[in-house]
Design a protein around this motif. Structure first.
Motif, PDB file in Angstrom:
ATOM      1  N   ASN A  90      38.858  33.499  43.037  1.00 29.53           N
ATOM      2  CA  ASN A  90      39.429  33.309  41.704  1.00 29.53           C
ATOM      3  C   ASN A  90      38.334  33.063  40.663  1.00 29.53           C
ATOM      4  OD1 ASN A  90      42.028  32.756  40.086  1.00 29.53           O
ATOM      5  ND2 ASN A  90      40.804  30.945  39.660  1.00 29.53           N
ATOM      6  N   LYS A  91      37.324  32.261  41.045  1.00 31.41           N
ATOM      7  CA  LYS A  91      36.205  32.022  40.131  1.00 31.41           C
ATOM      8  C   LYS A  91      35.528  33.331  39.756  1.00 31.41           C
ATOM      9  CE  LYS A  91      34.850  27.318  41.472  1.00 31.41           C
ATOM     10  NZ  LYS A  91      33.791  26.508  42.125  1.00 31.41           N
ATOM     11  N   ASN A  92      35.308  34.183  40.752  1.00 29.26           N
ATOM     12  CA  ASN A  92      34.665  35.466  40.501  1.00 29.26           C
ATOM     13  C   ASN A  92      35.502  36.340  39.568  1.00 29.26           C
ATOM     14  OD1 ASN A  92      32.526  34.766  42.162  1.00 29.26           O
ATOM     15  ND2 ASN A  92      33.431  35.704  43.977  1.00 29.26           N
ATOM     16  N   LEU A  93      36.819  36.349  39.809  1.00 25.46           N
ATOM     17  CA  LEU A  93      37.704  37.161  38.974  1.00 25.46           C
ATOM     18  C   LEU A  93      37.756  36.631  37.542  1.00 25.46           C
ATOM     19  CD1 LEU A  93      40.652  37.803  41.463  1.00 25.46           C
ATOM     20  CD2 LEU A  93      39.031  39.488  40.605  1.00 25.46           C
ATOM     21  N   VAL A  94      37.835  35.305  37.407  1.00 30.93           N
ATOM     22  CA  VAL A  94      37.878  34.697  36.067  1.00 30.93           C
ATOM     23  C   VAL A  94      36.556  34.949  35.337  1.00 30.93           C
ATOM     24  CG1 VAL A  94      38.000  32.507  34.798  1.00 30.93           C
ATOM     25  CG2 VAL A  94      39.590  32.951  36.671  1.00 30.93           C
ATOM     26  N   ASN A  95      35.442  34.779  36.045  1.00 37.34           N
ATOM     27  CA  ASN A  95      34.136  35.031  35.426  1.00 37.34           C
ATOM     28  C   ASN A  95      34.003  36.496  35.004  1.00 37.34           C
ATOM     29  OD1 ASN A  95      33.276  32.399  35.703  1.00 37.34           O
ATOM     30  ND2 ASN A  95      32.323  32.742  37.694  1.00 37.34           N
ATOM     31  N   GLU A  96      34.494  37.397  35.864  1.00 38.98           N
ATOM     32  CA  GLU A  96      34.458  38.825  35.528  1.00 38.98           C
ATOM     33  C   GLU A  96      35.321  39.108  34.300  1.00 38.98           C
ATOM     34  OE1 GLU A  96      33.612  43.000  36.000  1.00 38.98           O
ATOM     35  OE2 GLU A  96      32.616  41.109  36.489  1.00 38.98           O
ATOM     36  N   MET A  97      36.484  38.466  34.237  1.00 38.19           N
ATOM     37  CA  MET A  97      37.367  38.634  33.081  1.00 38.19           C
ATOM     38  C   MET A  97      36.666  38.191  31.798  1.00 38.19           C
ATOM     39  SD  MET A  97      40.971  36.697  32.232  1.00 38.19           S
ATOM     40  CE  MET A  97      40.086  35.156  31.897  1.00 38.19           C
ATOM     41  N   TYR A  98      36.067  36.983  31.847  1.00 36.86           N
ATOM     42  CA  TYR A  98      35.379  36.463  30.663  1.00 36.86           C
ATOM     43  C   TYR A  98      34.168  37.338  30.299  1.00 36.86           C
ATOM     44  CZ  TYR A  98      38.144  32.171  30.686  1.00 36.86           C
ATOM     45  OH  TYR A  98      39.165  31.266  30.599  1.00 36.86           O
ATOM     46  N   LYS A 187      39.442  47.849  30.568  1.00 34.41           N
ATOM     47  CA  LYS A 187      38.868  47.047  31.658  1.00 34.41           C
ATOM     48  C   LYS A 187      39.219  45.575  31.501  1.00 34.41           C
ATOM     49  CE  LYS A 187      34.877  50.004  32.673  1.00 34.41           C
ATOM     50  NZ  LYS A 187      33.391  50.079  32.685  1.00 34.41           N
ATOM     51  N   SER A 188      39.214  45.104  30.273  1.00 37.38           N
ATOM     52  CA  SER A 188      39.538  43.706  30.012  1.00 37.38           C
ATOM     53  C   SER A 188      40.981  43.397  30.406  1.00 37.38           C
ATOM     54  CB  SER A 188      39.324  43.389  28.530  1.00 37.38           C
ATOM     55  OG  SER A 188      39.686  42.054  28.255  1.00 37.38           O
ATOM     56  N   GLY A 189      41.874  44.336  30.113  1.00 39.09           N
ATOM     57  CA  GLY A 189      43.280  44.143  30.494  1.00 39.09           C
ATOM     58  C   GLY A 189      43.462  44.089  31.991  1.00 39.09           C
ATOM     59  N   VAL A 190      42.761  44.998  32.697  1.00 39.60           N
ATOM     60  CA  VAL A 190      42.849  45.019  34.170  1.00 39.60           C
ATOM     61  C   VAL A 190      42.272  43.729  34.754  1.00 39.60           C
ATOM     62  CG1 VAL A 190      42.035  46.160  36.268  1.00 39.60           C
ATOM     63  CG2 VAL A 190      42.805  47.522  34.316  1.00 39.60           C
ATOM     64  N   ALA A 191      41.099  43.332  34.258  1.00 41.33           N
ATOM     65  CA  ALA A 191      40.446  42.121  34.756  1.00 41.33           C
ATOM     66  C   ALA A 191      41.294  40.889  34.484  1.00 41.33           C
ATOM     67  CB  ALA A 191      39.074  41.965  34.104  1.00 41.33           C
ATOM     68  N   GLN A 192      41.902  40.837  33.315  1.00 42.44           N
ATOM     69  CA  GLN A 192      42.752  39.697  32.978  1.00 42.44           C
ATOM     70  C   GLN A 192      43.968  39.641  33.882  1.00 42.44           C
ATOM     71  OE1 GLN A 192      43.771  39.439  28.837  1.00 42.44           O
ATOM     72  NE2 GLN A 192      45.180  37.730  29.130  1.00 42.44           N
ATOM     73  N   GLY A 193      44.548  40.826  34.156  1.00 34.51           N
ATOM     74  CA  GLY A 193      45.709  40.865  35.054  1.00 34.51           C
ATOM     75  C   GLY A 193      45.375  40.366  36.445  1.00 34.51           C
ATOM     76  N   LYS A 194      44.228  40.804  36.979  1.00 33.95           N
ATOM     77  CA  LYS A 194      43.800  40.363  38.315  1.00 33.95           C
ATOM     78  C   LYS A 194      43.527  38.862  38.327  1.00 33.95           C
ATOM     79  CE  LYS A 194      41.659  44.683  39.894  1.00 33.95           C
ATOM     80  NZ  LYS A 194      40.387  45.324  40.314  1.00 33.95           N
ATOM     81  N   ALA A 195      42.828  38.379  37.301  1.00 35.43           N
ATOM     82  CA  ALA A 195      42.476  36.953  37.241  1.00 35.43           C
ATOM     83  C   ALA A 195      43.720  36.093  37.125  1.00 35.43           C
ATOM     84  CB  ALA A 195      41.536  36.694  36.071  1.00 35.43           C
ATOM     85  N   GLU A 196      44.660  36.508  36.281  1.00 37.05           N
ATOM     86  CA  GLU A 196      45.876  35.709  36.088  1.00 37.05           C
ATOM     87  C   GLU A 196      46.749  35.703  37.335  1.00 37.05           C
ATOM     88  OE1 GLU A 196      47.662  37.381  32.628  1.00 37.05           O
ATOM     89  OE2 GLU A 196      46.426  36.196  31.227  1.00 37.05           O
TER      90      GLU A 196
END
Length: 301
Positions: A90-98, A187-196
């Motif tokens: 989750n940390k990795n996904l959130v960091n990738e999103m940010y 990409k931001s939308g996809v990353a945000q969806g995965k992180a959330e």
């Protein structure tokens, strides 16, 4: 009347023999008493061991309960380990999103800047074209753009007007930045969806094992869950250690119980043997006393 010598010797022999038998009877009576005392002592020992055995806990049930508790705590530890892995993911996904969101913001700012530059260059370019056109306008001649015959305010030439190539170059840069922002937006939308999605699952699983709801941002919540998992894992490990100590104590009690049971059985067998020996000795003494009474014509006390 005096006894004849042979009769006297016979009587003396009988008396000696009787004395020896009395001494033997006394020894056997002493042995009988000693055996009775030993039997009583063994009986008391057996009662003491039975009392101590009764004071021991139900080792079997306690062992099963403690073993079951260890299994529960170990399962909780495994859940904690799995959740810790999800925390890292989750940390990795959130960091990738940010990270992507930060790139998107920068791209949007660069696009806005490029757009402003392009608009300003385009205005100066067309103003310059209008100025060039205005140079050839004559009064009472129709303007090729608006058709007016009068030209009170002619467009003037600009000193720093861009060339058509410069304007095209800026337009290409603007289009390139538009594409980059569009790609980063996707990409931001996809990353945000995965992180959330990952974060929602993490919150639910943490709540399922802790019963706690974590406030704050995604980063704050993830950090709080990570700290909570470490604490939770330590608590479960401590419980496992406590249970293992209990198991060791139960095993000692089981061995002690077995020792008591074996000792009680030995005491019981010993008592039974002593009873048989005492009974046999009592019968033997009665027979010997009766024989002695018959030989001496008197009761032996």
């Amino acid at each position: 009347e005096q006894l004849a010598l042979p009769d006297y010797e016979k009587m003396e022999f009988i008396l000696n023999e009787t004395g020896q038998k009395k001494q033997q009877l006394e020894k056997e009576e002493q042995l009988l008493e000693k055996s009775r005392q030993e039997a009583q002592k063994t009986k008391l020992q057996r009662e003491q061991y039975q009392q101590q055995l009764g004071g021991l806990k139900d080792s079997g049930a306690a062992f099963e309960r403690t073993a079951a508790q260890i299994a529960v705590n170990e399962q909780q530890c495994r859940k904690t380990e799995v959740l810790q892995e999800k925390v890292v993911q989750n940390k990795n996904l959130v960091n990738e999103m940010y990270r992507i969101q930060k790139r998107y913001i920068m791209a949007a700012e660069q696009l806005a800047q490029a757009g402003s530059i392009y608009e300003e260059m385009e205005k100066r370019y067309f103003d310059e074209q209008a100025g060039i056109l205005a140079q050839n306008l004559r009064e009472d001649e129709a303007c090729p753009v608006c058709g007016s015959l009068h030209h009170p305010k002619k467009a003037v030439l600009h000193e720093n007007a861009p060339t058509q190539q410069q304007l095209k170059s800026q337009k290409d840069d603007y289009d390139k930045k538009t594409k980059i922002r569009s790609e980063l937006s996707s990409k931001s939308g996809v990353a945000q969806g995965k992180a959330e999605t990952s974060h929602s699952t993490l919150l639910l699983e943490w709540n399922s094992i802790s019963g706690e709801t974590v406030p704050g941002t995604m980063v704050e919540q993830t950090r709080a869950i990570s700290d909570g998992l470490i604490k939770y894992e330590n608590e479960n490990n401590n419980k496992i250690k406590e249970s293992e100590y209990k198991i060791a104590d139960i095993k000692r009690q089981v061995l002690l119980k077995q020792e008591y049971e074996q000792t009680i059985t030995e005491c019981k067998d010993n008592i039974e043997k002593k009873k048989q020996f005492i009974s046999s000795l009592e019968k033997s003494l009665e027979v010997k006393k009766e024989t002695l009474r018959q030989q001496t014509g008197q009761y032996v006390e």
